[in-house]
Design a protein around this motif. Structure first.
Motif, short mmCIF file in Angstrom:
data_model
loop_
_atom_site.label_atom_id
_atom_site.label_comp_id
_atom_site.label_asym_id
_atom_site.label_seq_id
_atom_site.Cartn_x
_atom_site.Cartn_y
_atom_site.Cartn_z
N SER A 1 43.96 40.65 59.66
CA SER A 1 43.90 39.85 58.45
C SER A 1 44.19 40.73 57.23
N MET A 2 44.60 41.97 57.49
CA MET A 2 44.78 42.95 56.42
C MET A 2 45.72 42.47 55.32
N TYR A 3 46.83 41.84 55.72
CA TYR A 3 47.82 41.42 54.73
C TYR A 3 47.30 40.28 53.86
N GLY A 4 46.71 39.29 54.51
CA GLY A 4 46.15 38.16 53.76
C GLY A 4 45.02 38.60 52.85
N ASP A 5 44.19 39.51 53.36
CA ASP A 5 43.09 40.03 52.54
C ASP A 5 43.63 40.71 51.29
N ALA A 6 44.69 41.50 51.47
CA ALA A 6 45.28 42.20 50.32
C ALA A 6 45.89 41.22 49.34
N LEU A 7 46.43 40.12 49.86
CA LEU A 7 46.99 39.11 48.96
C LEU A 7 45.90 38.50 48.09
N GLU A 8 44.76 38.18 48.71
CA GLU A 8 43.65 37.65 47.93
C GLU A 8 43.17 38.67 46.90
N ALA A 9 43.08 39.92 47.34
CA ALA A 9 42.66 40.98 46.42
C ALA A 9 43.65 41.11 45.26
N LEU A 10 44.94 40.95 45.55
CA LEU A 10 45.95 41.01 44.50
C LEU A 10 45.71 39.91 43.47
N VAL A 11 45.41 38.70 43.95
CA VAL A 11 45.12 37.59 43.03
C VAL A 11 43.93 37.95 42.14
N GLY A 12 42.91 38.58 42.74
CA GLY A 12 41.75 39.02 41.96
C GLY A 12 42.15 40.05 40.90
N ALA A 13 43.02 40.98 41.28
CA ALA A 13 43.46 42.02 40.34
C ALA A 13 44.29 41.41 39.21
N VAL A 14 45.17 40.49 39.57
CA VAL A 14 45.99 39.83 38.54
C VAL A 14 45.09 39.09 37.55
N TYR A 15 44.06 38.43 38.08
CA TYR A 15 43.14 37.69 37.21
C TYR A 15 42.46 38.63 36.21
N LEU A 16 41.94 39.75 36.71
CA LEU A 16 41.25 40.68 35.82
C LEU A 16 42.22 41.33 34.83
N ASP A 17 43.45 41.55 35.28
CA ASP A 17 44.43 42.25 34.45
C ASP A 17 45.11 41.33 33.43
N LYS A 18 45.41 40.11 33.86
CA LYS A 18 46.26 39.25 33.03
C LYS A 18 45.60 37.94 32.59
N GLY A 19 44.41 37.66 33.11
CA GLY A 19 43.71 36.45 32.69
C GLY A 19 44.07 35.23 33.52
N PHE A 20 43.37 34.14 33.22
CA PHE A 20 43.45 32.95 34.05
C PHE A 20 44.82 32.27 34.03
N ASN A 21 45.37 32.03 32.85
CA ASN A 21 46.61 31.25 32.79
C ASN A 21 47.77 31.94 33.49
N PHE A 22 47.86 33.25 33.31
CA PHE A 22 48.91 34.00 33.99
C PHE A 22 48.74 33.89 35.51
N THR A 23 47.50 34.04 35.96
CA THR A 23 47.22 34.02 37.40
C THR A 23 47.53 32.66 37.99
N ARG A 24 47.16 31.63 37.24
CA ARG A 24 47.42 30.27 37.69
C ARG A 24 48.93 30.05 37.89
N ARG A 25 49.71 30.49 36.90
CA ARG A 25 51.17 30.37 37.02
C ARG A 25 51.69 31.18 38.20
N PHE A 26 51.16 32.39 38.35
CA PHE A 26 51.59 33.27 39.45
C PHE A 26 51.34 32.59 40.81
N VAL A 27 50.16 32.03 40.98
CA VAL A 27 49.83 31.38 42.26
C VAL A 27 50.76 30.18 42.49
N LEU A 28 50.95 29.37 41.46
CA LEU A 28 51.76 28.16 41.63
C LEU A 28 53.24 28.49 41.82
N LYS A 29 53.74 29.45 41.04
CA LYS A 29 55.20 29.71 41.05
C LYS A 29 55.61 30.73 42.11
#
Lengths: 255, 255
Positions: free
Chosen positions: A141-169
């Motif tokens: 599950s290493m790859y999927g786990d890292a993907l979730e962790a990336l989403v967490g990092a993006v959220y802390l780094d760029k905030g909610f709206n950026f992360t939301r767009r990143f996930v959707l797009k």
């Protein structure tokens, strides 16, 4: 750090190369992340952490606390779950919460996240066992786990709206949503199909039944070629069978 | 609607009062919501929906689809989960994801959400069975469900940042976080304590053990005064016992 100082004095050129190669690898990671998320990281450290598997976890100043991407995975899982919850809520205005819950769990399914993680090239960046690359066995599950962790990092780094767009797009676009909705979630019938295809004999049995008028529970067992394989429990016979069949599915890694 | 037209013609005054009383009750709801969330609702309809329990669900133009707060509850659950995930992530920088997950599940526990829902006065606003008020039995998840639905409505109405502040400032302040962290989650030992207090005899037994080298599962049974009471399964004996004890706890409604 007197040792480091001595080194600087005695090997200024070696030290310069060491430093510049570390800088170079940071720049490379920053470019890779920018390629994935669409913007240069502001705090690269967050992404380095997101890509650090437990097997490469690092000691910290806090006794007994080693740092890896697991905490960021916890955060990213929640962010991802919420963005997808809203997406489905708006996309399917006339579907009930049972449907929305089921489709979301298919989207954030570990195997699917693993695939997407590889699609966006995250697998090349993960740090594990001290080395980077993709020689790990595929069934992790290493790859999927890292993907979730990336989403967490993006959220802390760029905030909610950026992360939301990143996930959707950048992430949801990799899904065939229609296929996902059409998927047959009836594990019992899928297991029977699998057995027919493979020439095996599958049986379902209720091996236990308990409870009183307030509380009722069944335990179902799946046997494959007369060998007990998995069990599952539930508040109805049907649910117990589905639970047992789902476990069998996971074990057999039926696609 | 010829009937309604006729009515307007024949009872203009009656109709005026009906309309003005509906307007009055909307204004009242708007004030109540403002009192709870700290700002006047922009889209009152969202809040009306958030407060509509399934028992008061309404027909829609879509066949088979009745509208109640269940979809908003699904959305609010995800928003709440994410805001609390971030809060705990930042509050406990040196705790692992197992701790964070456990504390979050205690915070969004149904019984706790019920209590907070009552504390902020949401129970007075819920619409169920066609009437409003608090004559429902206390042991229901109705209040907590409505609280989650409210969070969903606030998110759609006011956006993420407002909702995040609302959850942190208006909801989380009702928690005694330290007490929550200290709570003993060892259900087995708590069940034994309960039995001693109540003069009952509680026993734990492993009644089944299955699997092969890849897969192992245990089923534990709790008996109270020699009567089978609950079972639980897990990948270790300890986990199976905890699962069985936790179910017993829920059934017994031990506080």
């Amino acid at each position: 750090m007197p040792l480091a100082l001595t080194r600087t004095v005695f090997h200024p050129i070696l030290n310069f190369f060491r430093l510049s190669s570390r800088l170079e690898s940071k720049k490379k990671l920053s470019r890779s992340i920018a390629h994935i998320i669409g913007e240069r990281p502001s705090n690269l450290r967050l992404y380095q952490l997101a890509l650090r598997h437990t097997s490469a976890s690092k000691e910290t100043n806090i006794k007994g606390f080693r740092e890896s991407n697991e905490r960021l995975e916890y955060l990213g899982d929640a962010v991802l779950g919420m963005v997808i919850a809203e997406f489905l809520f708006k996309k399917y205005p006339y579907k009930d919460e049972g449907f929305l819950t089921e489709i979301r769990s298919r989207i954030v399914n570990r195997e699917t996240l693993n695939q997407i993680s590889r699609k966006i090239g995250l697998d090349d960046l993960i740090e594990y066992d001290g080395s980077r690359g993709r020689t790990m066995p595929a069934r992790t599950s290493m790859y999927g786990d890292a993907l979730e962790a990336l989403v967490g990092a993006v959220y802390l780094d760029k905030g909610f709206n950026f992360t939301r767009r990143f996930v959707l797009k950048e992430l949801l676009t990799h899904y065939d949503l229609e296929a996902l909705v059409q998927t047959n979630a009836n594990y019992k019938s899928r297991l029977i199909e699998w057995a027919q295809r493979e020439g095996k004999e599958v049986r379902f049995e209720i091996i236990q039944e308990k409870g009183n008028s307030h509380y009722r529970e069944f335990i179902a067992q799946v046997t494959v070629n007369d060998e007990p394989f998995t069990t599952g429990s539930g508040y109805s016979k049907k649910k117990a069978e589905q639970a047992a069949a789902e476990k069998a599915f996971e074990l057999l890694q039926i696609k």
